[in-house]
Design an enzyme around this catalytic site. Structure first.
Site, PDB file in Angstrom:
ATOM      1  N   THR A   1       0.681  -1.310   0.042  1.00  0.00           N
ATOM      2  CA  THR A   1      -0.168   0.078   0.080  1.00  0.00           C
ATOM      3  C   THR A   1       0.922   1.273   0.097  1.00  0.00           C
ATOM      4  OG1 THR A   1      -1.605  -1.132   1.092  1.00  0.00           O
ATOM      5  CG2 THR A   1      -1.982   1.186   1.090  1.00  0.00           C
TER       6      THR A   1
ATOM      7  N   LYS B   1      -7.683   0.624  -2.981  1.00  0.00           N
ATOM      8  CA  LYS B   1      -7.136   0.029  -1.696  1.00  0.00           C
ATOM      9  C   LYS B   1      -7.341   1.200  -0.476  1.00  0.00           C
ATOM     10  CE  LYS B   1      -5.240  -2.429   1.261  1.00  0.00           C
ATOM     11  NZ  LYS B   1      -3.860  -2.849   1.374  1.00  0.00           N
TER      12      LYS B   1
END
Length: 288
Positions: free
Chosen positions: A94, A169
């Site tokens: 991420t 995300k």
């Protein structure tokens, strides 16, 4: 399909790599901590002596903690890759979408296609091969890596161009982190008020407050045990949560949005009202 490279066998990456190996694919693994690769090698993976050794793999999946680490991995691969043959690297960490797009532009001329394929589900679902994966790249790029992603997931979503997987995300993460922070804090108050934990979970499941954490409460306890079961794990998880929320706020600003909601979740993450091992032990005792 050629040999698949997997970089970063930490709490998430270990289970992901093992499911890839169990699917029968030819896998090479690398981690800065060589011992982190032992389980995967025991299942049949080849241990890479260096990142450069992975330049012959295609694709290479990268599950590290930061954008700088991801950049270092691609930089090492670029020194050994055959630009005529090319290489696809899927960043599963991420990081901020703009950082991914920068990497994609930087290494395109060197024959490396950089796409994003971040995951959701936590270490329990990583071990079970039941993650959700949000991929960003061209259709052909995503199709190329899909066979390597499917063994570790319940669903692979192609959501758009490079960087869009990470945008998705971050949207998902701000909701997830808010729930993972708020639910234990709320249940803690309920316990102090004399409410029964099992009954609280039952009532919330049947009410408007229901969410993924409550719906999957027993699994959530297992995840919390991994993430906050000791002080070192707790502090590491708080750093990751802060990083992800700040990335969401940065994305919002890039879109011209001053996200008060994102700031509110960040405030929760930075507050002293965090679940810890003592609270987790209370939850376990109350569920026994």
């Amino acid at each position: 399909m050629s040999k698949v490279g997997f970089v970063g066998l930490g709490v998430m990456g270990n289970g992901m790599a093992q499911n890839l190996i169990k699917s029968g694919q030819d896998v090479m693994v690398y981690d800065v901590r060589p011992e982190a690769c032992d389980a995967a090698v025991g299942l049949g993976a080849e241990r890479a002596g260096s990142l450069e050794d992975m330049a012959g793999c295609d694709p290479v999946l990268v599950m590290v903690n930061t954008a700088d680490q991801a950049s270092s991995v691609i930089s090492a691969l670029s020194k050994a890759v055959d630009s005529a043959k090319g290489l696809t690297v899927a960043i599963m960490s991420t990081i901020e979408p703009q950082e991914l797009r920068k990497l994609a532009g930087q290494y395109k001329a060197k024959g490396i296609d950089v796409i994003d394929a971040p995951v959701s589900g936590g270490p329990v679902l990583a071990n079970a091969g039941q993650l959700s994966i949000m991929a960003g790249g061209t259709e052909s790029q995503v199709d190329k890596v899909r066979p390597a992603l499917e063994p570790m997931s319940k669903a692979v979503f192609h959501v758009g161009d490079a960087g869009q997987g990470l945008a998705m995300k971050l949207v998902n993460n701000v909701i997830t982190i808010a729930n993972m922070t708020l639910v234990p804090a709320a249940l803690k108050v309920g316990l102090e008020a004399g409410l029964n934990l099992k009954k609280m979970v039952e009532v919330i499941k049947a009410s408007a407050g229901n969410n993924f954490v409550i719906e999957n409460w027993e699994m959530a306890l297992l995840v919390m045990d991994i993430m906050i079961g000791n002080e070192a794990s707790k502090q590491n998880q708080l750093k990751i949560n802060e990083k992800d929320i700040r990335a969401f706020i940065s994305l919002a600003k890039e879109m011209g949005i001053d996200s008060g909601a994102g700031a509110g979740v960040l405030s929760m993450v930075l507050s002293d009202d965090q679940a810890d091992k003592a609270l987790l032990d209370k939850f376990k005792a109350a569920m026994a």
